[in-house]
Structure formats: structure tokens, C-alpha cells
Design a protein around this motif. Structure first.
Motif, PDB file in Angstrom:
ATOM      1  N   UNK A   1      -6.624  -0.584   7.584  1.00  0.00           N
ATOM      2  CA  UNK A   1      -6.640  -1.499   6.429  1.00  0.00           C
ATOM      3  C   UNK A   1      -5.629  -1.037   5.380  1.00  0.00           C
ATOM      4  N   UNK A   2      -5.620   0.255   5.111  1.00  0.00           N
ATOM      5  CA  UNK A   2      -4.738   0.786   4.069  1.00  0.00           C
ATOM      6  C   UNK A   2      -3.272   0.591   4.436  1.00  0.00           C
ATOM      7  N   UNK A   3      -2.964   0.671   5.722  1.00  0.00           N
ATOM      8  CA  UNK A   3      -1.599   0.411   6.184  1.00  0.00           C
ATOM      9  C   UNK A   3      -1.215  -1.042   5.884  1.00  0.00           C
ATOM     10  N   UNK A   4      -2.111  -1.975   6.153  1.00  0.00           N
ATOM     11  CA  UNK A   4      -1.832  -3.388   5.882  1.00  0.00           C
ATOM     12  C   UNK A   4      -1.736  -3.619   4.373  1.00  0.00           C
ATOM     13  N   UNK A   5      -2.601  -2.970   3.599  1.00  0.00           N
ATOM     14  CA  UNK A   5      -2.541  -3.099   2.140  1.00  0.00           C
ATOM     15  C   UNK A   5      -1.181  -2.640   1.630  1.00  0.00           C
ATOM     16  N   UNK A   6      -0.731  -1.486   2.075  1.00  0.00           N
ATOM     17  CA  UNK A   6       0.555  -0.969   1.592  1.00  0.00           C
ATOM     18  C   UNK A   6       1.714  -1.869   2.004  1.00  0.00           C
ATOM     19  N   UNK A   7       1.721  -2.292   3.248  1.00  0.00           N
ATOM     20  CA  UNK A   7       2.809  -3.148   3.716  1.00  0.00           C
ATOM     21  C   UNK A   7       2.753  -4.519   3.060  1.00  0.00           C
ATOM     22  N   UNK A   8       1.536  -5.045   2.856  1.00  0.00           N
ATOM     23  CA  UNK A   8       1.379  -6.332   2.180  1.00  0.00           C
ATOM     24  C   UNK A   8       1.805  -6.265   0.724  1.00  0.00           C
ATOM     25  N   UNK A   9       1.526  -5.132   0.084  1.00  0.00           N
ATOM     26  CA  UNK A   9       1.883  -4.962  -1.336  1.00  0.00           C
ATOM     27  C   UNK A   9       3.398  -5.004  -1.530  1.00  0.00           C
ATOM     28  N   UNK A  10       4.145  -4.662  -0.511  1.00  0.00           N
ATOM     29  CA  UNK A  10       5.611  -4.701  -0.606  1.00  0.00           C
ATOM     30  C   UNK A  10       6.151  -6.139  -0.523  1.00  0.00           C
ATOM     31  N   UNK A  11       5.295  -7.078  -0.092  1.00  0.00           N
ATOM     32  CA  UNK A  11       5.726  -8.466   0.083  1.00  0.00           C
ATOM     33  C   UNK A  11       5.449  -9.342  -1.130  1.00  0.00           C
ATOM     34  N   UNK A  12       4.596  -8.864  -2.022  1.00  0.00           N
ATOM     35  CA  UNK A  12       4.161  -9.694  -3.149  1.00  0.00           C
ATOM     36  C   UNK A  12       4.292  -8.918  -4.457  1.00  0.00           C
ATOM     37  N   UNK A  13       4.201  -9.639  -5.566  1.00  0.00           N
ATOM     38  CA  UNK A  13       4.208  -8.997  -6.881  1.00  0.00           C
ATOM     39  C   UNK A  13       2.819  -8.482  -7.249  1.00  0.00           C
TER      40      UNK A  13
END
Length: 181
Positions: free
Chosen positions: A26-38
């Protein structure tokens, strides 16, 4: 006369799950997702049908415990909220227009494409983005983590230390024993 500059568009994403417990996947997806949005909103689902081991407040605390490092690496604004509604309603209520979902295997895709299509039917203005799990996390699921922990297996590489402590305490309380840390 020139027009005033347009306000910058803020991309807001919503990553939902039960997070019982939140895993390194989950944390991997959170970090990668955070790079896609503000701004990334982590939605912790209140879903009694899933019979979670930890109450929602504790699951939120586990996610929050892991966020300082992710925030510092990404510079993203990340918030955690609980929700008990249709996903598209929670997405709208939090000002998002993008759902971020993680995929581990082909079996995930079958379910997720159905959910994505239904969410699009409910609100055509909300898009879904799928992030493939990284090689190092694609085998991790909350269910497997709980099962391994319940038999005394080592989950230290699958969850954060704070989540490990909380999960072991919950399992011990359920079994009427003292947690083994």
C-alpha cells in the motif's frame, strides 16, 4: 487590459482501501500515486462486511505513522480520511477527480476493471488510474500479513514497525495472549 492569471489546476487523487493492515505494498502505491497528483487523499474504508481486525481509527493511525517519510520524499500533500459511502461519493466529497488503484496480479485486474467501469457509470467525471505493484511488493496482501502474523511468522518486512506492533497487539487480544514483539 489583460485577464488575471488563471488559478493553477490542482490535481487531487483518492486512494481507497480497508488498510487492515496497511502494508508496504500500500505504501508503495501511496508514494507513487503522490508523485502523480498535487494532493493525495487516502480513504480508509469503514466496511463492516470485511470484518476488520483493527478499528478505523487505528488503521488511520497506522497510515499516518508511515506518511512523514513519504511526504518528505515526494513533497506531496497527503491526507487521510475515513469514509463509509460509495467510493465515487467519497472522491467527490474530497474534491478529487482521480481514483488511484494498485494492481498485483491478473486476478486483481478482473475485479478492478469491473469496479472502474461501475464507478465511471456512477460519475463519468472521475477517472481511475492503475499502478502496477512493484516487484518487491506484488505478493503482499493484508489478508496474508494477518495470517502470517497470527501464526507467529515474521511480518517485519511487510508492514512498518508501528503497524506491526498494533497488529500483533490486536491479534494477541483476540487470542487472549500477550503479543510477541
Amino acid at each position: 487590459m489583460t485577464a488575471p492569471p488563471a488559478a493553477p489546476v490542482r490535481r487531487v487523487g483518492f486512494y481507497a482501501g480497508t488498510f487492515d493492515p496497511v502494508t508496504t505494498g500500500h505504501l508503495d502505491v501511496i508514494e507513487r500515486g503522490a508523485r502523480l497528483v498535487d494532493r493525495l487523499v487516502i480513504g480508509v474504508a469503514r466496511n463492516p462486511r470485511k470484518n476488520p481486525l483493527m478499528p478505523v481509527e487505528e488503521r488511520i493511525a497506522c497510515v499516518e505513522d508511515a506518511l512523514p517519510a513519504i511526504r518528505s520524499r515526494t513533497g506531496a500533500e497527503i491526507v487521510v480520511v475515513a469514509f463509509h459511502s460509495l467510493l465515487v461519493e467519497a472522491v467527490r466529497a474530497n474534491g478529487a477527480a482521480l481514483i488511484i488503484r494498485g494492481l498485483r496480479a491478473l486476478s486483481d485486474f478482473d475485479y478492478e476493471i469491473q469496479m472502474s467501469s461501475m464507478n465511471r457509470k456512477l460519475d463519468s467525471g472521475i477517472e481511475t488510474v492503475f499502478l502496477m505493484a512493484s516487484e518487491r511488493t506484488q505478493f503482499i496482501s493484508s489478508s496474508l500479513v494477518k495470517e502470517i502474523a497470527s501464526y507467529g511468522g515474521d511480518i517485519s518486512e511487510l508492514v512498518t514497525p508501528a503497524t506491526r506492533e498494533r497488529l500483533l497487539a490486536r491479534l494477541a487480544a483476540r487470542q487472549g495472549a500477550t503479543p510477541t514483539l
